[in-house]
Write an enzyme that holds these catalytic residues in place. Structure first.
Site, PDB file in Angstrom:
ATOM      1  N   ASP A  18     -11.588   7.589   4.846  1.00  0.00           N
ATOM      2  CA  ASP A  18     -10.151   7.154   5.754  1.00  0.00           C
ATOM      3  C   ASP A  18     -10.192   5.746   5.819  1.00  0.00           C
ATOM      4  O   ASP A  18      -9.179   5.065   6.380  1.00  0.00           O
ATOM      5  CB  ASP A  18     -10.367   7.947   6.717  1.00  0.00           C
ATOM      6  CG  ASP A  18      -9.135   7.576   7.694  1.00  0.00           C
ATOM      7  OD1 ASP A  18      -7.927   7.554   6.777  1.00  0.00           O
ATOM      8  OD2 ASP A  18      -8.950   7.718   8.740  1.00  0.00           O
ATOM      9  N   ARG A  78      -7.193  -0.356   1.476  1.00  0.00           N
ATOM     10  CA  ARG A  78      -7.798  -1.544   1.527  1.00  0.00           C
ATOM     11  C   ARG A  78      -8.729  -1.649  -0.126  1.00  0.00           C
ATOM     12  O   ARG A  78      -8.991  -2.544  -0.829  1.00  0.00           O
ATOM     13  CB  ARG A  78      -8.721  -2.139   2.469  1.00  0.00           C
ATOM     14  CG  ARG A  78     -10.135  -1.638   2.708  1.00  0.00           C
ATOM     15  CD  ARG A  78     -11.622  -1.469   3.874  1.00  0.00           C
ATOM     16  NE  ARG A  78      -9.545  -1.429   5.068  1.00  0.00           N
ATOM     17  CZ  ARG A  78     -10.717  -1.529   6.026  1.00  0.00           C
ATOM     18  NH1 ARG A  78     -11.518  -1.734   6.625  1.00  0.00           N
ATOM     19  NH2 ARG A  78      -9.282  -0.912   7.119  1.00  0.00           N
ATOM     20  N   LYS A 133      -9.016  13.753   8.487  1.00  0.00           N
ATOM     21  CA  LYS A 133      -8.437  13.009   9.899  1.00  0.00           C
ATOM     22  C   LYS A 133      -8.442  14.106  10.938  1.00  0.00           C
ATOM     23  O   LYS A 133      -8.795  15.516  10.807  1.00  0.00           O
ATOM     24  CB  LYS A 133      -7.437  12.349  10.011  1.00  0.00           C
ATOM     25  CG  LYS A 133      -7.067  11.455   9.028  1.00  0.00           C
ATOM     26  CD  LYS A 133      -5.501  10.846   9.191  1.00  0.00           C
ATOM     27  CE  LYS A 133      -6.044   8.949   8.270  1.00  0.00           C
ATOM     28  NZ  LYS A 133      -5.704   8.141   9.332  1.00  0.00           N
ATOM     29  N   LYS A 149       0.740  -1.157  -0.412  1.00  0.00           N
ATOM     30  CA  LYS A 149      -0.139   0.257   0.131  1.00  0.00           C
ATOM     31  C   LYS A 149       0.386   1.392  -0.266  1.00  0.00           C
ATOM     32  O   LYS A 149       1.684   1.837   0.890  1.00  0.00           O
ATOM     33  CB  LYS A 149      -1.525  -0.258   0.911  1.00  0.00           C
ATOM     34  CG  LYS A 149      -1.601   1.552   1.104  1.00  0.00           C
ATOM     35  CD  LYS A 149      -2.295   1.186   3.188  1.00  0.00           C
ATOM     36  CE  LYS A 149      -2.773   3.069   3.340  1.00  0.00           C
ATOM     37  NZ  LYS A 149      -3.275   2.287   4.695  1.00  0.00           N
ATOM     38  N   ASP A 204       1.884   6.664   5.272  1.00  0.00           N
ATOM     39  CA  ASP A 204       0.799   5.519   5.332  1.00  0.00           C
ATOM     40  C   ASP A 204       0.965   5.011   4.015  1.00  0.00           C
ATOM     41  O   ASP A 204       0.545   4.643   3.069  1.00  0.00           O
ATOM     42  CB  ASP A 204      -0.764   6.350   4.969  1.00  0.00           C
ATOM     43  CG  ASP A 204      -1.910   5.388   4.796  1.00  0.00           C
ATOM     44  OD1 ASP A 204      -1.263   4.714   5.782  1.00  0.00           O
ATOM     45  OD2 ASP A 204      -2.651   5.976   4.455  1.00  0.00           O
TER      46      ASP A 204
END
Length: 498
Positions: A350, A354, A280, A268, A291
């Site tokens: 958020d 996935r 956020k 990812k 991230d």
């Protein structure tokens, strides 16, 4: 940094610094005893006076010790006698290197390897010596206009070995350790770069740069139009609120037999995650540049594979996108059709990792992989469950899970096996689509893995949630490069080289 292995006596060796161990109970290591004899009990005197207590990872630098061939003497705490394991030994070794980097020494001779370390041979000690040294020496200052601390002069470490056989094993350990360290440092650098620099396009360019430096590593990049044609609507739903176009970076290494099915790694890479419309909170949002560390770990591991020329076939897939709130951004309640044909209701924008992973996992099928491992900073729930020490591991194949767990132990980059199953999977039910992208707070790390498993049910698949291990916060803020050591060991074991 250069690494060598030699025999020698701590009392007579000519070096800028001799490094020896002291145990917590005041017991001197063999090398420390040798030095104590020729220095009129210098070492035992320091211990008896309470100036050094041998606490794990503690250090004491003694300049110009009379009677020694070494210009400096560095004492390092080894903790409790009889309980020196690889983790404690590596901690001691890293502490020694940290001190050496702050001195004028250009090289040093470490006798820490003359002590008995549980379940460790010369190869293992040398490999972890190289990894710990490079990890300690790593610096990220390329974004600073003025570098306050000048580069260290220290650039060579010699490790004590008993004989030529051990010397040969240590040489291989150094080679492998430096290969792992190179990949880990690359992953750290990519993670540490800010989101306005490390965009999806930048990541793709860095992958191509890596390929140009290693013959046999091939890189291709799927653009937005190609993804749309393939039906990667889940991935595209994440990037549609950003001005940065998404990329699907494909790295191919064909070092094994042509007919051998590859290992596929999917990482990812959300190069910055605002949370999208489900934005956020502001505190620590700057850390959302990390991230993309799953993707960075795939690129870093591929660097290690190429550096070591591993005889194995590996495919690295890095879906890269930026998650931003915009007039075109996905809304809670939107439904997308994934590349697999399954539909997903986006209840939380958020939970975007996935969404990019599921299409990349479907794309991985075209390579007919023997095994698929995805790596992602996926859930805060995993941090709550395991903290910042262990990565979460979930899998539909217990033998694969065991293989990864063993690799983590050997690499000192550990993971913990969490369950998945039908009971958790039920939580993903949706009234309007095949399933939703979130399942509530309960068992959040597990239900996220269950989501991914819906795209991998007939594959040998494992998921590593590295949300708690990919970076550090606070004063030590920065990428860790994990789980590159785990992944590298996993591939080296499969290739039969370590």
């Amino acid at each position: 940094m250069d690494f060598t292995a030699k025999t020698g006596s701590a009392a007579t060796v000519r070096t800028d610094c001799a490094v020896v161990g002291i145990y917590k109970d005041g017991r001197l290591s063999e090398a420390a005893r040798e030095i104590d004899v020729v220095t009129d009990k210098l070492v035992s005197g320091l211990v008896k006076s309470g100036d050094f207590r041998g606490q794990p990872g503690s250090t004491l630098l003694v300049p110009k010790p009379a009677g020694l061939g070494a210009r400096r003497l560095l004492l390092v705490g080894l903790g409790e006698a009889g309980k020196l394991d690889l983790k404690a030994w590596r901690k001691a070794h890293g502490a020694a290197v940290k001190v050496l980097l702050g001195t004028g020494a250009r090289e040093a001779f470490s006798f820490l390897s003359s002590e008995t370390v549980a379940d460790a041979d010369p190869y293992t000690l040398a490999r972890h010596a190289a990894e710990a040294a490079e990890e300690t020496a790593y610096r990220f200052d390329e974004m600073k206009s003025v570098v306050e601390t000048p580069p260290s002069k220290f650039n060579r470490l010699t490790m004590w070995v008993a004989d030529r056989k051990a010397q040969s094993a240590a040489s291989l350990g150094f080679k492998h350790g430096q290969g792992v360290a190179e990949g880990q440092s690359l992953a750290r650098r990519l993670g540490n770069l800010p989101g306005n620099v490390c965009t999806p396009a930048f990541l793709a360019a860095e992958a191509k740069k890596l390929a140009s430096a290693h013959q046999g590593l091939k890189v291709s990049v799927l653009e937005q139009a190609q993804m749309k044609k393939l039906g990667m609507n889940a991935l595209l739903s994440v990037s549609q609120g950003s001005r940065q176009p998404p990329k699907l970076i494909v790295l191919e290494w064909r070092g094994g037999p042509k007919q051998k099915a590859p290992v596929a790694m999917v990482g990812k890479a959300i190069t910055f995650d605002t949370g999208g419309i489900c934005i956020k909170p502001a505190p620590a949002m700057d850390e959302m540049k990390f991230d993309m560390c799953g993707g960075a770990s795939v690129i870093g591991t591929m660097a290690t594979v190429a550096r070591l020329n591993l005889p194995i076939n590996v495919i690295g897939l890095v879906p890269a996108a930026e998650n931003m709130p915009d007039g075109l951004a996905s809304r809670p309640g939107d439904i997308v059709t994934t590349m697999s044909g399954q539909t997903v209701e986006i209840l939380n924008t958020d939970a975007e990792g996935r969404l990019i992973l599921c299409d990349a996992l479907t794309y991985a099928r075209r390579y007919k992989p023997a095994t698929v491992v995805d790596i992602a900073t996926l859930t805060g729930a995993c941090v709550i469950a395991l903290g910042h020490h262990l990565s979460g591991l979930m899998s539909n194949d217990d033998s694969l899970a065991d293989e990864l767990l063993r690799a983590g132990v050997e690499a000192e980059d550990r993971a913990w096996h969490l369950p998945i199953g039908a009971d958790y999977d039920e939580q993903l039910k949706s009234n309007f689509a095949d399933f939703a992208n979130v399942a509530g707070r309960d068992a959040g790390a597990i239900t996220a893995a269950c989501f991914l498993n819906r795209f991998t049910r007939d594959l040998s698949w494992a998921h590593l949630d590295i949300a708690g291990t990919a970076w550090k916060s606070g004063q030590a803020k920065g990428g860790t490069g994990r789980p590159v050591p785990l992944l590298a060991q996993f591939l080296m074991s499969r290739a039969g080289v370590a």
